[in-house]
Design an enzyme around this catalytic site. Structure first.
Site, PDB file in Angstrom:
ATOM      1  N   LYS A   1      25.040   6.806   2.063  1.00 56.38           N
ATOM      2  CA  LYS A   1      24.567   7.270   0.753  1.00 56.38           C
ATOM      3  C   LYS A   1      24.857   8.753   0.652  1.00 56.38           C
ATOM      4  O   LYS A   1      24.679   9.490   1.627  1.00 56.38           O
ATOM      5  CB  LYS A   1      23.068   7.024   0.559  1.00 56.38           C
ATOM      6  CG  LYS A   1      22.582   7.529  -0.798  1.00 56.38           C
ATOM      7  CD  LYS A   1      21.137   7.207  -1.070  1.00 56.38           C
ATOM      8  CE  LYS A   1      20.161   8.144  -0.423  1.00 56.38           C
ATOM      9  NZ  LYS A   1      20.322   9.573  -0.789  1.00 56.38           N
TER      10      LYS A   1
ATOM     11  N   GLU B   1      17.118   8.664  -9.071  1.00 61.68           N
ATOM     12  CA  GLU B   1      15.837   9.229  -8.604  1.00 61.68           C
ATOM     13  C   GLU B   1      15.195  10.107  -9.676  1.00 61.68           C
ATOM     14  O   GLU B   1      15.816  11.019 -10.223  1.00 61.68           O
ATOM     15  CB  GLU B   1      16.051  10.031  -7.312  1.00 61.68           C
ATOM     16  CG  GLU B   1      14.735  10.646  -6.805  1.00 61.68           C
ATOM     17  CD  GLU B   1      14.761  11.140  -5.369  1.00 61.68           C
ATOM     18  OE1 GLU B   1      15.773  10.938  -4.667  1.00 61.68           O
ATOM     19  OE2 GLU B   1      13.738  11.727  -4.959  1.00 61.68           O
TER      20      GLU B   1
ATOM     21  N   GLU C   1      24.266  12.167  -1.892  1.00 56.69           N
ATOM     22  CA  GLU C   1      23.711  12.802  -3.091  1.00 56.69           C
ATOM     23  C   GLU C   1      24.886  13.305  -3.922  1.00 56.69           C
ATOM     24  O   GLU C   1      25.674  14.144  -3.476  1.00 56.69           O
ATOM     25  CB  GLU C   1      22.747  13.924  -2.713  1.00 56.69           C
ATOM     26  CG  GLU C   1      21.480  13.367  -2.083  1.00 56.69           C
ATOM     27  CD  GLU C   1      20.336  14.360  -1.963  1.00 56.69           C
ATOM     28  OE1 GLU C   1      20.425  15.459  -2.537  1.00 56.69           O
ATOM     29  OE2 GLU C   1      19.355  14.021  -1.280  1.00 56.69           O
TER      30      GLU C   1
HETATM   31  O1  KIV Z   1      16.305  10.256   1.709  1.00 54.26           O
HETATM   32  C1  KIV Z   1      15.805   9.298   1.096  1.00 54.26           C
HETATM   33  O2  KIV Z   1      14.899   8.604   1.571  1.00 54.26           O
HETATM   34  C2  KIV Z   1      16.314   9.009  -0.238  1.00 54.26           C
HETATM   35  C3  KIV Z   1      15.610   7.970  -1.046  1.00 54.26           C
HETATM   36  C4  KIV Z   1      14.339   8.501  -1.548  1.00 54.26           C
HETATM   37  C5  KIV Z   1      16.468   7.422  -2.106  1.00 54.26           C
HETATM   38  O3  KIV Z   1      17.253   9.616  -0.660  1.00 54.26           O
END
Ligand code: KIV
Length: 269
Positions: A111, A179, A113
């Site tokens: 994931k 988010e 950002e």
């Molecule tokens: O770091 C994390 O846990 C996240 C989630 C809140 C989506 O980015």
């Protein structure tokens, strides 16, 4: 658990569930509960590593925690969160760091950002076989520019979030975290994207929901306004710990059943 491809195609069907986990034991419980995806979030910075934000979290910390989550599960879909500055400086560094999550920690995807600076990276990662979950709206790694407040409240901000989400879908992202944005904006993005949206503080109309594990089980000492504690693990731990201290102080523990003796030991002296 489903595959990345199944998640990508799971829009508009059963809601997708995702939770964070940062260790093998918790990850095993999350998998057992039937959660669809586990995110080894950089939220570990605040949740378990004792930092004030996610900014200090390192590649090594995420790799170590991701590997432990993978070891603690049977066939979970595990997504590793890319920490601050592990991407976004130059394309090659970003690709290599994302690759380490798959090569060294056995993650199934990463994931990131998202911003303008991650569109090309997402495209390249997709080309080399690294599934990417995008993340728009409030991106806590930008806290010094945005604070932790809801994003997308003005028409201009809302438009740029929609455009960013679409650009990452086009670049090959398989899902997109939304988010802390208005619920009606999240509904619109969910409608306009083909890939699933996973919301946190983004209302009920996303294709899925994610929470930080500490919030979901009631372990933290603070709860964001959009989260729900579905248990009181903090209270349970506090009561178990003070019962332990009391039992040792009073001499109740260890009792006879915890103390194992052998006859022969007397003969040693
Ligand atoms: O770091 C994390 O846990 C996240 C989630 C809140 C989506 O980015």
């Amino acid at each position: 658990m489903p595959s990345v491809r199944e998640i990508q195609e799971a829009t508009g069907s059963e809601p997708i569930t995702m939770l964070t986990a940062y260790d093998a034991v918790t990850a095993g419980l999350v998998e057992e509960a039937g959660v669809d995806m586990i995110l080894v979030g950089d939220s570990m910075g605040n949740a378990v590593l004792g930092y004030d934000s996610t900014l200090p979290v390192t590649m090594d910390e995420v790799i170590s925690r991701t590997a432990s989550v993978v070891r603690g599960t049977d066939d979970a879909l595990v997504i590793a969160d890319m920490p601050f500055l592990s991407f976004g400086t130059d394309l090659q560094t970003g690709v290599e760091n994302c690759g380490r999550m798959l090569k060294e920690a056995n993650a199934n995807g990463v994931k990131i950002e998202s911003g303008e600076h991650t569109i090309e990276l997402t495209e390249r990662l997709d080309q080399v076989g690294i599934p990417v979950m995008a993340h728009v709206g409030l991106t806590p790694q930008s806290v010094n520019q945005t604070g932790y407040v809801q994003q997308g409240a003005s028409p201009e901000e809302a438009t740029s979030i929609v455009e960013l989400a679409k650009a990452h879908e086009k670049a090959g992202a398989f899902a997109c975290v939304l988010e802390h944005i208005p619920a009606n904006l999240a509904a619109q993005i969910t409608d306009e994207l083909e890939i699933p949206t996973i919301g946190i503080g983004a209302g009920p109309d996303c294709d899925g929901q994610v929470l930080v594990i500490n919030d979901a089980v009631g372990l933290g000492d603070w709860l964001p306004p959009f989260a729900e504690a579905f248990g009181d693990v903090r209270g349970e731990m506090q009561s178990a710990l003070s019962r332990y201290v009391d039992a040792v102080d009073s001499g109740e523990f260890p009792a006879e059943e915890h103390s194992h003796t052998v006859e022969e030991l007397d003969e040693l002296y």
